[in-house]
Scaffold this motif. Structure first.
Motif, PDB file in Angstrom:
ATOM      1  N   UNK A   1      39.169  36.271  52.258  1.00  0.00           N
ATOM      2  CA  UNK A   1      39.401  36.101  54.084  1.00  0.00           C
ATOM      3  C   UNK A   1      40.607  36.870  54.379  1.00  0.00           C
ATOM      4  N   UNK A   2      41.593  36.993  53.648  1.00  0.00           N
ATOM      5  CA  UNK A   2      42.625  37.646  54.368  1.00  0.00           C
ATOM      6  C   UNK A   2      42.452  39.327  54.162  1.00  0.00           C
ATOM      7  N   UNK A   3      41.581  39.589  53.643  1.00  0.00           N
ATOM      8  CA  UNK A   3      41.301  41.091  53.050  1.00  0.00           C
ATOM      9  C   UNK A   3      42.007  41.828  52.064  1.00  0.00           C
ATOM     10  N   UNK A   4      41.353  42.069  51.073  1.00  0.00           N
ATOM     11  CA  UNK A   4      41.852  42.328  49.660  1.00  0.00           C
ATOM     12  C   UNK A   4      42.910  43.445  49.852  1.00  0.00           C
ATOM     13  N   UNK A   5      42.335  44.414  50.652  1.00  0.00           N
ATOM     14  CA  UNK A   5      42.973  45.794  50.623  1.00  0.00           C
ATOM     15  C   UNK A   5      44.568  45.786  51.076  1.00  0.00           C
ATOM     16  N   UNK A   6      44.617  44.818  51.983  1.00  0.00           N
ATOM     17  CA  UNK A   6      45.946  44.733  52.503  1.00  0.00           C
ATOM     18  C   UNK A   6      46.847  43.625  51.847  1.00  0.00           C
ATOM     19  N   UNK A   7      46.410  43.064  50.609  1.00  0.00           N
ATOM     20  CA  UNK A   7      47.101  42.229  49.932  1.00  0.00           C
ATOM     21  C   UNK A   7      47.673  42.858  48.877  1.00  0.00           C
ATOM     22  N   UNK A   8      49.242  42.794  48.580  1.00  0.00           N
ATOM     23  CA  UNK A   8      49.934  43.449  47.637  1.00  0.00           C
ATOM     24  C   UNK A   8      50.185  42.456  46.561  1.00  0.00           C
ATOM     25  N   UNK A   9      50.407  41.451  46.636  1.00  0.00           N
ATOM     26  CA  UNK A   9      50.650  40.392  45.729  1.00  0.00           C
ATOM     27  C   UNK A   9      50.153  38.834  46.114  1.00  0.00           C
ATOM     28  N   UNK A  10      50.331  38.055  45.158  1.00  0.00           N
ATOM     29  CA  UNK A  10      50.038  36.847  45.088  1.00  0.00           C
ATOM     30  C   UNK A  10      51.427  35.846  44.343  1.00  0.00           C
ATOM     31  N   UNK A  11      51.761  35.099  45.213  1.00  0.00           N
ATOM     32  CA  UNK A  11      52.874  34.471  44.651  1.00  0.00           C
ATOM     33  C   UNK A  11      52.746  32.909  44.490  1.00  0.00           C
ATOM     34  N   UNK A  12      52.873  32.348  43.379  1.00  0.00           N
ATOM     35  CA  UNK A  12      52.739  30.927  42.932  1.00  0.00           C
ATOM     36  C   UNK A  12      53.851  30.400  42.230  1.00  0.00           C
ATOM     37  N   UNK A  13      53.742  29.175  41.816  1.00  0.00           N
ATOM     38  CA  UNK A  13      54.981  28.580  41.078  1.00  0.00           C
ATOM     39  C   UNK A  13      54.570  28.998  39.503  1.00  0.00           C
ATOM     40  N   UNK A  14      55.185  28.522  38.408  1.00  0.00           N
ATOM     41  CA  UNK A  14      55.041  28.961  37.230  1.00  0.00           C
ATOM     42  C   UNK A  14      54.334  28.057  36.432  1.00  0.00           C
ATOM     43  N   UNK A  15      53.421  27.119  36.967  1.00  0.00           N
ATOM     44  CA  UNK A  15      52.981  26.159  36.303  1.00  0.00           C
ATOM     45  C   UNK A  15      51.871  27.098  35.450  1.00  0.00           C
ATOM     46  N   UNK A  16      51.349  26.404  34.317  1.00  0.00           N
ATOM     47  CA  UNK A  16      50.752  27.328  33.450  1.00  0.00           C
ATOM     48  C   UNK A  16      49.088  27.496  34.139  1.00  0.00           C
ATOM     49  N   UNK A  17      48.521  26.663  34.481  1.00  0.00           N
ATOM     50  CA  UNK A  17      47.316  26.942  35.606  1.00  0.00           C
ATOM     51  C   UNK A  17      47.382  27.941  36.436  1.00  0.00           C
ATOM     52  N   UNK A  18      48.516  27.936  37.366  1.00  0.00           N
ATOM     53  CA  UNK A  18      48.688  28.922  38.381  1.00  0.00           C
ATOM     54  C   UNK A  18      48.959  30.563  37.821  1.00  0.00           C
ATOM     55  N   UNK A  19      49.515  30.474  36.512  1.00  0.00           N
ATOM     56  CA  UNK A  19      49.977  31.790  36.077  1.00  0.00           C
ATOM     57  C   UNK A  19      48.702  32.315  35.355  1.00  0.00           C
ATOM     58  N   UNK A  20      47.882  31.311  34.681  1.00  0.00           N
ATOM     59  CA  UNK A  20      46.826  31.642  34.151  1.00  0.00           C
ATOM     60  C   UNK A  20      45.624  32.407  35.248  1.00  0.00           C
ATOM     61  N   UNK A  21      45.506  31.688  36.386  1.00  0.00           N
ATOM     62  CA  UNK A  21      44.770  32.072  37.495  1.00  0.00           C
ATOM     63  C   UNK A  21      45.142  33.319  38.159  1.00  0.00           C
ATOM     64  N   UNK A  22      46.563  33.475  38.214  1.00  0.00           N
ATOM     65  CA  UNK A  22      47.032  34.831  38.712  1.00  0.00           C
ATOM     66  C   UNK A  22      46.655  35.893  37.835  1.00  0.00           C
TER      67      UNK A  22
END
Length: 261
Positions: A202-223
């Protein structure tokens, strides 16, 4: 009681030492008498004795201060009654916009008429909506020039409902994108990855440089999965969460643990 006018003032003003305090003198009267006594003492030690004009000024200053105290009490009672009658949470008074209401009313003075329910729900709401549209529009205009960071934050509401919030950061501006209620949903790696992937689309991939999350294991694996699918962006954990985990690990070192204990 016997004595001159000073003793009378001391009696009424509850200035003990030479006279008994008057049991029937109100607080306001006591304060006035103390001010007069203080003014008299200042005048006695200078070449310019206290004049009737000085005394009138002292009385006027006290009246103004007393009026301010009474006004504050009146405002407090009126506002509290509004909160109580409408069952408004008391912590709403801690909101930064609360004092701005009082300040704006104070600028106008007595007799100002508050906005009607129609004005609040229509006129002023529409104005605020237009302001927000312009604010967001200015940020969206920057999307074509500046790259964006997608931020994913998991937390719980006051009623303990799990929620995942998505925010977009661009050129020193943060805007809210969406929230996902995860109640009765198992937050697996695949589920979180799907949510992230949809928001990036939705945000448009070509302009997204990074995704920031917490370090919870599922968040990390999804990243990690997101980086495999979308080669032009990176996943990174919150710096604050990383530092917190680092400090926890440092605290487990024997000599550090012993020092802290």
């Amino acid at each position: 009681m016997h004595g001159d006018i000073t003793r009378l003032k001391e009696h009424v003003g509850h200035v003990t030492g030479q006279v008994e305090p008057c049991p029937r003198a109100s607080r306001e009267v006591r304060d006035v008498m103390k001010m007069h006594l203080k003014a008299g003492n200042v005048g006695a030690g200078t070449s310019k004795p206290t004049t009737s004009e000085n005394k009138r000024e002292l009385s006027r200053n006290f009246s103004v201060r007393q009026a301010d105290e009474m006004t504050s009490r009146g405002i407090g009672k009126a506002v509290s009654k509004f909160f109580h009658f409408n069952v408004i949470p008391f912590h709403a008074a801690d909101n930064l916009y609360y004092q701005s209401i009082i300040d704006e009313i104070a600028k106008v003075g007595f007799g100002i008429k508050g906005p009607s329910a129609f004005q609040i729900g229509n006129e002023y709401l529409d104005e605020k909506f237009e302001e927000l549209e312009k604010y967001f529009g200015d940020i969206y205009d920057k999307f074509s020039t500046f790259d964006r960071t997608l931020m994913c934050d998991g937390w719980s509401t006051r009623t303990k409902h799990p929620i995942i919030n998505f925010m977009v950061y661009c050129d020193r501006h943060m805007i809210y994108h969406s929230s996902i209620d995860c109640t009765n949903v198992k937050k697996t790696v695949e589920y979180i990855f799907k949510l992230m992937d949809e928001v990036v689309e939705v945000v448009v991939e070509k302009n997204v440089v990074q995704v920031v999350t917490d370090s919870e294991s599922s968040m990390k694996a999804a990243g990690q999965l997101l980086m495999k699918k979308r080669k032009n962006l990176f996943w990174s954990p919150y710096a604050a969460h990383c530092i917190d985990l680092m400090l926890e690990d440092i605290g487990k070192i024997d000599n550090v643990k012993e020092t802290i204990a």
